[in-house]
Design a protein around this motif. Structure first.
Motif, short mmCIF file in Angstrom:
data_model
loop_
_atom_site.label_atom_id
_atom_site.label_comp_id
_atom_site.label_asym_id
_atom_site.label_seq_id
_atom_site.Cartn_x
_atom_site.Cartn_y
_atom_site.Cartn_z
N GLY A 34 29.22 27.75 12.73
CA GLY A 34 30.18 26.74 13.16
C GLY A 34 31.21 27.15 14.10
N VAL A 35 32.01 28.27 13.67
CA VAL A 35 33.04 28.81 14.41
C VAL A 35 32.58 29.19 15.85
N ILE A 36 31.38 29.94 15.83
CA ILE A 36 31.04 30.60 17.04
C ILE A 36 30.65 29.31 17.94
N ALA A 37 29.81 28.43 17.36
CA ALA A 37 29.18 27.50 18.31
C ALA A 37 29.94 26.60 18.77
N ALA A 38 31.07 26.03 17.95
CA ALA A 38 31.60 24.96 18.63
C ALA A 38 32.50 25.21 19.90
N PRO A 39 33.07 26.44 20.24
CA PRO A 39 33.20 26.44 21.80
C PRO A 39 32.24 26.69 22.87
N VAL A 40 31.16 27.32 22.39
CA VAL A 40 30.13 27.37 23.19
C VAL A 40 29.62 26.12 23.76
N VAL A 41 29.13 25.28 22.47
CA VAL A 41 28.79 23.77 22.75
C VAL A 41 29.62 23.10 23.67
N GLY A 42 30.93 23.13 23.34
CA GLY A 42 32.10 22.36 24.17
C GLY A 42 31.96 22.84 25.73
N TYR A 43 31.94 24.19 25.84
CA TYR A 43 31.83 24.77 27.21
C TYR A 43 30.40 24.09 27.96
N LEU A 44 29.45 24.41 27.27
CA LEU A 44 28.07 23.84 27.94
C LEU A 44 27.94 22.37 28.29
N MET A 45 28.90 21.48 27.46
CA MET A 45 29.09 20.03 27.70
C MET A 45 29.94 19.84 29.04
N LEU A 46 30.52 20.63 29.58
CA LEU A 46 31.29 20.41 30.79
C LEU A 46 30.40 20.14 31.94
N ASP A 47 30.83 19.51 33.10
CA ASP A 47 30.01 19.32 34.40
C ASP A 47 30.44 20.67 34.87
N PRO A 48 29.79 21.00 35.98
CA PRO A 48 29.82 22.13 36.67
C PRO A 48 31.11 22.41 37.50
N SER A 49 31.85 21.28 37.90
CA SER A 49 32.97 21.04 38.72
C SER A 49 34.15 21.40 37.37
N GLN A 50 34.03 20.99 36.37
CA GLN A 50 35.06 21.17 35.00
C GLN A 50 35.09 22.68 34.83
N ARG A 51 33.79 23.31 34.98
CA ARG A 51 33.63 24.84 34.51
C ARG A 51 34.14 25.62 35.45
N GLU A 52 34.09 25.10 36.73
CA GLU A 52 34.85 25.91 37.86
C GLU A 52 36.35 25.72 37.87
N ARG A 53 36.71 24.50 37.30
CA ARG A 53 38.41 24.51 37.16
C ARG A 53 38.72 25.09 36.01
N LEU A 54 37.91 25.46 35.07
CA LEU A 54 38.47 26.17 33.79
C LEU A 54 38.55 27.79 34.30
N LYS A 55 37.70 27.90 35.01
CA LYS A 55 37.39 29.43 35.58
C LYS A 55 38.60 29.83 36.51
#
Length: 64
Positions: A34-55
């Motif tokens: 659960g500790v490992i999966a929560a951030p991964v699932v949260g990141y995968l739920m972002l739109d591509p534009s949101q991922r780029e902004r985060l990068k």
């Protein structure tokens, strides 16, 4: 890193270690997953534009 974040990380590590030592196998495994999966699932739920902004924010440093 702020002192509060350091305390939170330390407390999380203490809880995780106590679960590994004293907890049953399945409970410990579920908590770790659960500790490992929560951030991964949260990141995968972002739109591509949101991922780029985060990068971009990570590259230049948040708060600078």
């Amino acid at each position: 890193m702020s002192p509060i974040q350091k305390y939170a990380i330390g407390a999380g590590a203490a809880v995780l270690l106590s679960l590994i030592v004293f907890g049953t196998g399945w409970v410990t495994l579920l908590v770790v997953l659960g500790v490992i999966a929560a951030p991964v699932v949260g990141y995968l739920m972002l739109d591509p534009s949101q991922r780029e902004r985060l990068k971009r924010a990570r590259r230049r440093g948040i708060g600078r």
